[in-house]
Design an enzyme around this catalytic site. Structure first.
Site: not given
Ligand code: NAG
Ligand code: NAG
Ligand code: NAG
Ligand code: NAG
Length: 315
Positions: A155, A227
């Site tokens: 990426y 998270t």
């Protein structure tokens, strides 16, 4: 009934298109708290619907031993970095230059890929509450330090990686109370005095992220999510099997940090953790070898070890 309608109207009218404008929080009692992340901003729907979310409670008895997991390798170099109070947490952004190469994570459960550490997030409590995101057998630790890295083999940047398979690896270190503070964490603790309010930032001199790691080859790994919003399920979590330490006095320094700007009402940052999420029968693997297991021919089997072993071992 009437209240409920009003409440949903409020949420509805708060739905915003630009996710970067939206100041989410960890406040359970507020409309921008974790239980609403997935509802208020459309792109964050995984926070609500995802089935392999993080953090989780690690249950030592459920760990699956996998002898193929090698220890993790983190480059032992100094970095150029900046500590920022982003409101929801304290974050250290890692830069790189020709003179100061990026810090990479390899090996462990990372399937041969190389990940570049992009930032380090600090989750912490307040003077009365612990603040780690992951819990061990239900026990929350005072702090959790997360080295967030993205897959540079496939990426081009963090943003793309965070939305893509095998995009992110997070190396996580729990922090417990002890008689001395880890030296690198002490540097961070001292630097927090310069970032008391949101948007404050300070350059860090001579920061070496690898020195935040405890002396252990043992780790716990599972597949989960970020998270923070948008809770993308692209994260390989790696928790080291020993804590590092902080004194209570140094820990209390972190409770003097604010979510808001200097001119605004003072709301503390900590505790800034997301509640533990359902594991939904996910595999949580470990390479923790136990002497008592050496005579067994098992290469994969359930590991049985004392639940309190985690906290017994010193670094
Ligand atoms: C990390 O990987 C990059 C290539 O992606 C490389 O340029 C850099 O030198 C590596 N860092 C270290 C400390 O080896
Ligand atoms: C610490 O945080 C908890 C949970 O948000 C809160 O209930 C408590 O009042 C806080 N303690 C202090 C001293 O601010
Ligand atoms: C908070 O952390 C301390 C120090 O590790 C520990 O003794 C205590 O049990 C923890 N509290 C909770 C509620 O997990
Ligand atoms: C990340 O890479 C993608 C694909 O090459 C590109 O479209 C995007 O603008 C890049 N984002 C950033 C923040 O650089």
């Amino acid at each position: 009934m009437r209240c409920e309608c009003l409440f949903f109207l409020l949420i509805y009218s708060l739905r915003i298109d630009s996710k970067s404008d939206y100041q989410w929080s960890y406040d359970q009692d507020f409309f921008n708290g974790p239980q609403y992340w997935g509802r208020v901003v459309k792109e964050w729907w995984m926070c609500e619907r995802g089935q392999i979310q993080s953090p989780i409670d690690i249950q030592p008895k459920q760990l699956l031993f996998d002898s193929s997991i090698k220890p993790i390798k983190l480059d032992k170099v100094q970095v150029v970095s900046e500590m920022v109070n982003v409101g929801q947490m304290i974050r250290v952004r890692i830069g790189y230059s020709r003179a100061r190469p990026s810090v990479n994570i390899t090996n462990g459960p990372l399937n041969g890929y190389q990940y570049r550490v992009q930032r380090i997030d600090f989750h912490f409590g307040n003077t009365t509450h612990n603040g780690s995101e992951h819990t061990i057998n239900g026990r929350r630790y005072p702090m959790e330090v997360q080295l967030v890295a993205f897959n540079t083999d496939i990426y081009p940047n963090f943003t793309t990686a965070s939305k893509s398979p095998h995009g992110i690896a997070i190396l996580s270190i729990l922090v417990d109370f002890g008689e001395e503070t880890n030296m690198e964490l002490l540097k961070m603790t001292i630097a927090t005095a310069s970032v008391t309010y949101k948007d404050k930032r300070v350059q860090l001199a001579e920061f070496e992220p690898w020195r935040l790691l405890p002396m252990t080859r043992d780790l716990i790994t599972y597949e989960g999510s970020l998270t923070t919003p948008g809770c993308d399920e692209t994260v390989t979590w790696i928790l080291l099997n020993q804590p590092i330490y902080i004194t209570k006095d140094h820990f209390f320094e972190w409770s003097k940090l604010y979510f808001s700007q200097e001119s605004q009402i003072k709301a503390p940052i900590g505790p800034n953790y997301r509640a533990t999420q359902k594991t939904n029968n996910r595999l949580v693997r470990t390479n923790i070898q136990h002497k008592t297991n050496h005579n067994c021919k098992l290469s994969v089997g359930r590991v049985f070890y004392r639940a309190n072993q985690y906290s017994m071992r010193k670094n």
